[in-house]
Design a protein around this motif. Structure first.
Motif, PDB file in Angstrom:
ATOM      1  N   ASP A 119     -25.980  47.938 -32.898  1.00  0.00           N
ATOM      2  CA  ASP A 119     -26.678  48.974 -32.440  1.00  0.00           C
ATOM      3  C   ASP A 119     -26.714  49.222 -33.442  1.00  0.00           C
ATOM      4  O   ASP A 119     -27.273  48.714 -34.915  1.00  0.00           O
ATOM      5  CB  ASP A 119     -26.622  50.610 -32.757  1.00  0.00           C
ATOM      6  N   LEU A 169     -29.784  60.104 -27.552  1.00  0.00           N
ATOM      7  CA  LEU A 169     -28.995  58.716 -28.085  1.00  0.00           C
ATOM      8  C   LEU A 169     -27.679  58.509 -28.374  1.00  0.00           C
ATOM      9  O   LEU A 169     -27.617  57.303 -27.158  1.00  0.00           O
ATOM     10  CB  LEU A 169     -30.273  58.636 -29.280  1.00  0.00           C
ATOM     11  N   ILE A 178     -35.400  52.977 -23.467  1.00  0.00           N
ATOM     12  CA  ILE A 178     -34.885  52.219 -23.459  1.00  0.00           C
ATOM     13  C   ILE A 178     -33.055  52.858 -23.476  1.00  0.00           C
ATOM     14  O   ILE A 178     -32.597  51.968 -22.439  1.00  0.00           O
ATOM     15  CB  ILE A 178     -34.351  51.628 -25.375  1.00  0.00           C
ATOM     16  N   LYS A 179     -32.797  54.000 -23.616  1.00  0.00           N
ATOM     17  CA  LYS A 179     -31.517  54.736 -23.325  1.00  0.00           C
ATOM     18  C   LYS A 179     -31.162  54.991 -21.558  1.00  0.00           C
ATOM     19  O   LYS A 179     -29.860  54.131 -21.643  1.00  0.00           O
ATOM     20  CB  LYS A 179     -31.310  55.979 -24.074  1.00  0.00           C
ATOM     21  N   ALA A 201     -37.787  55.530 -27.496  1.00  0.00           N
ATOM     22  CA  ALA A 201     -36.158  55.613 -27.612  1.00  0.00           C
ATOM     23  C   ALA A 201     -35.763  56.046 -26.407  1.00  0.00           C
ATOM     24  O   ALA A 201     -34.353  54.912 -26.162  1.00  0.00           O
ATOM     25  CB  ALA A 201     -36.464  55.916 -28.483  1.00  0.00           C
ATOM     26  N   GLU A 257     -37.378  46.298 -30.112  1.00  0.00           N
ATOM     27  CA  GLU A 257     -37.793  47.299 -29.897  1.00  0.00           C
ATOM     28  C   GLU A 257     -36.954  48.773 -30.415  1.00  0.00           C
ATOM     29  O   GLU A 257     -38.051  49.290 -30.556  1.00  0.00           O
ATOM     30  CB  GLU A 257     -38.099  47.688 -28.488  1.00  0.00           C
ATOM     31  N   ALA A 258     -35.721  48.657 -29.976  1.00  0.00           N
ATOM     32  CA  ALA A 258     -36.136  50.201 -30.902  1.00  0.00           C
ATOM     33  C   ALA A 258     -35.368  49.855 -32.171  1.00  0.00           C
ATOM     34  O   ALA A 258     -35.669  51.214 -32.561  1.00  0.00           O
ATOM     35  CB  ALA A 258     -33.822  49.773 -29.943  1.00  0.00           C
ATOM     36  N   ARG A 259     -35.281  48.561 -33.166  1.00  0.00           N
ATOM     37  CA  ARG A 259     -35.799  49.119 -34.436  1.00  0.00           C
ATOM     38  C   ARG A 259     -37.087  49.119 -35.055  1.00  0.00           C
ATOM     39  O   ARG A 259     -37.551  50.009 -36.020  1.00  0.00           O
ATOM     40  CB  ARG A 259     -35.425  47.503 -34.986  1.00  0.00           C
ATOM     41  N   PHE A 284     -28.599  51.565 -28.558  1.00  0.00           N
ATOM     42  CA  PHE A 284     -28.208  53.049 -29.239  1.00  0.00           C
ATOM     43  C   PHE A 284     -26.649  53.686 -28.456  1.00  0.00           C
ATOM     44  O   PHE A 284     -26.494  54.813 -28.804  1.00  0.00           O
ATOM     45  CB  PHE A 284     -29.248  54.043 -29.001  1.00  0.00           C
ATOM     46  N   ARG A 341     -34.765  44.321 -26.365  1.00  0.00           N
ATOM     47  CA  ARG A 341     -34.987  45.823 -26.400  1.00  0.00           C
ATOM     48  C   ARG A 341     -33.664  46.266 -27.724  1.00  0.00           C
ATOM     49  O   ARG A 341     -34.477  47.177 -27.747  1.00  0.00           O
ATOM     50  CB  ARG A 341     -33.325  45.589 -25.122  1.00  0.00           C
ATOM     51  N   TYR A 377     -37.524  53.226 -34.632  1.00  0.00           N
ATOM     52  CA  TYR A 377     -37.135  54.013 -35.551  1.00  0.00           C
ATOM     53  C   TYR A 377     -37.848  53.592 -37.239  1.00  0.00           C
ATOM     54  O   TYR A 377     -37.760  54.377 -37.710  1.00  0.00           O
ATOM     55  CB  TYR A 377     -35.563  53.651 -35.803  1.00  0.00           C
TER      56      TYR A 377
END
Length: 336
Positions: free
Chosen positions: A301, A123, A221-222, A218, A73-75, A295, A70, A78
């Motif tokens: 984070d 986020l 995930i949030k 995003a 993937e978030a990185r 996030f 997770r 962005y």
């Protein structure tokens, strides 16, 4: 995110000290009862405890792997926003440069900064399953500041939007979505007035589609936590294992001193070794938990505030502006 070389051992001890207090109590009580009160029946076989520990290690490993996925993937999301933002900025600047539309270019650029701002504020909004209200995280967050918790969204957006657009956006629930919709409308008006061609319109609308795609990823995930049933069973099994470990080690440490100078005293080794063993498992679990919501404003984070500022600096540089905002730097090795 942590922007230094590593967390120190002392930082880990300080961060988990409340757990250490609990683990110490759980280890001391059965040892005292066994030694002073003669409650030898408290000793249980190590075999079932070890089997439970094996199961706990598997489920914690699974949880940590999912949490890291997770976070990564978030990185990547962005990272994609960085790349498409630069491409979008270059296209807008170059497509409209020959039309002498510098004012409109700046409006679109600054509206994009507003989109980045609205997205990061959204986020950072708290969710029931997040961990920022955990005492260990509350305490550690004093080492850095979270801009989205301090600044007011309307004041930041006012730097980028006209008064009319600001008033309009502030009435919307998903402000980032509506800001990108304004971008699309603006681009379509440019096409209708003959300032951009069909192909240029398609390229710019494709970029907007990518922005929406990354925003949606995003938000997924949030708004979708690490599955609660997996998280709950991991916590239950871990707590059961932590509770049983001191009882499973009692007999072994009691027998350890037979026929030696420490006979009658070796039982006290149960306390430090039980604490050490349970601390390792507990720490692995809390590390995974601290990465599962990338996030929320945690020290681990994705640094979306820093990334948004980097994009703004790059795009304002494309406009040949000289009064660029400063880059965001780490505070106590934490970059937000």
């Amino acid at each position: 995110m942590h922007a230094g070389r590593k967390y120190t051992f002392f930082e880990f001890i300080l961060w988990t000290r409340r757990d250490l207090y609990r683990l110490t109590i759980l280890a001391v009580i059965p040892t005292i009862l066994y030694h002073f009160c003669g409650f030898t029946f408290l000793s249980i076989s190590w075999v079932p405890v070890a089997l439970l520990g094996t199961a706990v290690s598997f489920i914690i490993g699974f949880k940590n792997n999912a949490s890291y996925s997770r976070l990564w993937e978030a990185r990547q999301i962005y990272g994609g926003i960085i790349n498409i933002s630069r491409a979008f900025g270059v296209m807008i600047r170059d497509f409209l440069e020959s039309k002498d539309k510098s004012i409109e270019v700046k409006v679109i650029f600054y509206r994009h900064f507003a989109w980045l701002t609205a997205l990061r504020f959204q986020l950072r909004e708290p969710r029931a399953w997040e961990n920022m209200d955990d005492p260990r995280n509350v305490e550690y967050s004093r080492n850095y500041h979270i801009a989205e918790k301090i600044d007011k969204l309307e004041e930041v957006l006012a730097k980028y939007l006209s008064a009319d657009e600001l008033s309009y956006v502030l009435t919307k629930k998903n402000k980032a979505t509506q800001l990108m919709a304004l971008q699309s409308s603006h681009i379509n008006r440019l096409f209708a007035s003959g300032n951009i061609s069909d192909l240029q319109l398609q390229s710019l609308q494709n970029a907007i589609t990518v922005f929406y795609d990354n925003q949606g990823k995003a938000e997924r995930i949030k708004n979708f936590p690490y599955p609660r049933h997996f998280s709950s069973i991991a916590t239950i099994m871990l707590n059961l294992f932590v509770f049983l470990v001191p009882y499973g080690l009692l007999n072994d440490f009691n027998k350890l001193g037979n026929g030696t100078l420490i006979e009658g005293y070796s039982i006290w080794l149960n306390i430090p070794f039980a604490i050490l063993l349970t601390w390792v498992f507990n720490s692995l679990d809390v590390v995974g938990e601290s990465s599962s919501n990338p996030f929320e404003g945690n020290a681990n984070d994705v640094p979306i505030t820093n990334i948004s500022r980097t994009i703004e600096i790059d795009m304002r540089d494309m406009l040949d502006e000289t009064d660029l905002p400063p880059a965001i730097t780490p505070e106590h090795n934490i970059l937000m």
